[in-house]
Design an enzyme around this catalytic site. Structure first.
Site, PDB file in Angstrom:
ATOM      1  CB  ILE A 114      -8.595 -12.537   2.836  1.00 19.63           C
ATOM      2  CG1 ILE A 114      -8.849 -14.022   2.744  1.00 19.63           C
ATOM      3  CG2 ILE A 114      -7.901 -12.141   4.143  1.00 19.63           C
ATOM      4  CD1 ILE A 114      -9.422 -14.658   3.969  1.00 19.63           C
TER       5      ILE A 114
ATOM      6  CB  THR B 185      -0.890   0.013   1.263  1.00 15.10           C
ATOM      7  OG1 THR B 185      -1.630  -1.201   1.292  1.00 15.10           O
ATOM      8  CG2 THR B 185      -1.836   1.193   1.274  1.00 15.10           C
TER       9      THR B 185
ATOM     10  N   GLY C 218      -4.921 -11.304  -2.840  1.00 14.82           N
ATOM     11  CA  GLY C 218      -4.380 -10.416  -3.881  1.00 14.82           C
ATOM     12  C   GLY C 218      -5.509  -9.635  -4.543  1.00 14.82           C
TER      13      GLY C 218
ATOM     14  CB  CYS D  47     -17.752   2.828  13.425  1.00 16.50           C
ATOM     15  SG  CYS D  47     -18.978   1.509  13.343  1.00 16.50           S
TER      16      CYS D  47
ATOM     17  CB  CYS E 174     -16.027  -1.896  10.744  1.00 14.22           C
ATOM     18  SG  CYS E 174     -16.674  -0.223  10.978  1.00 14.22           S
TER      19      CYS E 174
ATOM     20  CD  GLU F 109       3.263  -3.565   6.743  1.00 16.08           C
ATOM     21  OE1 GLU F 109       4.477  -3.865   6.733  1.00 16.08           O
ATOM     22  OE2 GLU F 109       2.458  -3.963   5.894  1.00 16.08           O
TER      23      GLU F 109
ATOM     24  CG  HIS G  54      -0.181   0.452  -4.479  1.00 22.42           C
ATOM     25  ND1 HIS G  54       0.512  -0.115  -5.524  1.00 22.42           N
ATOM     26  CD2 HIS G  54      -0.942  -0.538  -3.958  1.00 22.42           C
ATOM     27  CE1 HIS G  54       0.181  -1.394  -5.627  1.00 22.42           C
ATOM     28  NE2 HIS G  54      -0.700  -1.677  -4.684  1.00 22.42           N
TER      29      HIS G  54
HETATM   30 ZN   LIG Z   1       0.379  -3.447   5.363  1.00 18.38          ZN
HETATM   31 ZN   LIG Z   2     -18.215  -0.618  12.641  1.00 19.95          ZN
END
Ligand SMILES: [Zn+2]
Ligand SMILES: [Zn+2]
Length: 343
Positions: A288, A43, A265, A96, A110, A67, A46
């Site tokens: 996932i 991430t 992925g 939340c 969530c 991380e 990117h």
């Molecule tokens: Zn990560």
């Molecule tokens: Zn929530």
């Protein structure tokens, strides 16, 4: 001292900028964490590269990163369950607490999730403010380097523990850090054969250190040949980690009837698949995202305490000032996890 170093997405173009910023404020239910080590995620890459997803998602300027491992430097007046000096990592999804999913204990589902280092300031800095409810106390038996990449280890754990694994034959497509850690987990929890594929020789080699039966470069060896060699009919479990439609198609073709597939992925949103493979084989597909808060974290810790070793996945360490080297080695693909040090 009220200033800190911070790695900021300042401009809407490739790059990141190491800046002096105010130490973040923290509320009565928050931890102020002094960051020791952070790891670079796909991430973050990117965001560094400013790809179309990042251009749509990221509001500049923002401190990125999610991380980390650090120690509790300050805490809000309402925080009961952490002490100053506790070594902590943390969950990067702030939920939340009030939606149907949260109330049912499925916090990873969530719909109001806020991402640390994506939607609010992250951990690539000397200090991070985080709700105490997202903190994770790191057991003394676990090294700080390993704790720095608990977040992707959590993705790997969430994926690999989605299905009963004892005695099963597993195909993992994509030997990036998460795929490689997932392979080690499959071995730890009792799979029989574990085959992992990639098209990058560096990553295929890295996977060979993690207890897999076979790590193959699919440009040189086919999954079909592998199945013949192992005298199998097809795989019982598939873990798709590459986000590559060709890899996913080859997984579908090589599954045994009734097989189970977990998809981590990010496939291109309009990818096509051969639905006959899914329907006639009676395959089960599970998407996932993230990790279960905090059941996955619990499993991560206890697997490490019972002998799981994910340390070979860490291949590069840089001082925070040398962040650009870290991001460029990530861009090359010739690495496992890459750590930035903030001490
Ligand atoms: Zn990560
Ligand atoms: Zn929530």
């Amino acid at each position: 001292m009220s200033k800190m170093k911070s790695l900021v997405k300042r401009y809407k173009k490739k790059g990141l900028w190491l800046e002096e910023k105010e130490i973040p404020k923290y509320g009565s239910n928050d931890l102020l964490i002094k960051i020791k080590k952070t790891a670079i995620c796909g991430t973050d890459l990117h965001i560094y590269n400013w790809n179309p997803w990042a251009q749509q998602t990221i509001k500049t300027p923002i401190t990125i990163g999610h991380e980390f491992v650090g120690v509790v430097a300050e805490k809000g007046s309402e925080v009961k369950d952490f002490k100053i000096g506790d070594r902590v990592s943390g969950e990067g999804h702030i939920v939340c607490g009030r939606c149907r999913s949260c109330l049912a204990g499925r916090r990873h589902l969530c719909p109001n999730t806020i991402g640390v280092g994506v939607n609010r300031d992250g951990c690539f800095a000397q200090y991070l403010s985080l709700p105490a409810s997202n903190g994770w106390y790191v057991h003394p038996s676990i090294s700080s380097e390993t704790a720095a990449y608990f977040d992707p280890f959590g993705n790997a754990t969430h994926t690999a523990l989605s299905f009963a694994m004892v005695g099963e034959d597993v195909l993992i497509t994509g030997a990036g850090p998460i795929g490689i850690m997932a392979a080690a987990i499959c071995r730890h929890v009792g799979a029989r054969y574990i085959v992992i594929t990639d098209i990058n020789d560096y990553r295929v080699k890295l996977a060979r250190n993690m207890g897999v039966t076979k790590a193959i470069n699919v440009n040189q060896t086919s999954i079909e040949d592998c199945i013949k060699e192992l005298d199998m009919i097809g795989f019982d479990i598939g873990l798709e980690m590459s986000g590559n439609p060709v890899a996913f198609e080859s997984m579908l073709e090589n599954m045994y009837n009734g097989g189970r597939i977990a998809l981590l992925g990010l496939l291109p949103s309009m990818s096509k698949i051969d639905w006959n493979q899914v329907i006639f084989k009676g395959l089960y597909l599970k998407g996932i995202y993230g990790r279960e808060i905090f059941e996955t974290w619990y499993k991560m810790e206890v697997m490490l305490q019972s002998g799981l070793d994910i340390s070979p996945v860490l291949t590069h360490r840089f001082k925070c000032e040398d962040f650009a080297k870290g991001f460029e080695v990530m861009n090359s693909g010739n690495c496992g996890k890459v750590i930035l040090e903030w001490d």
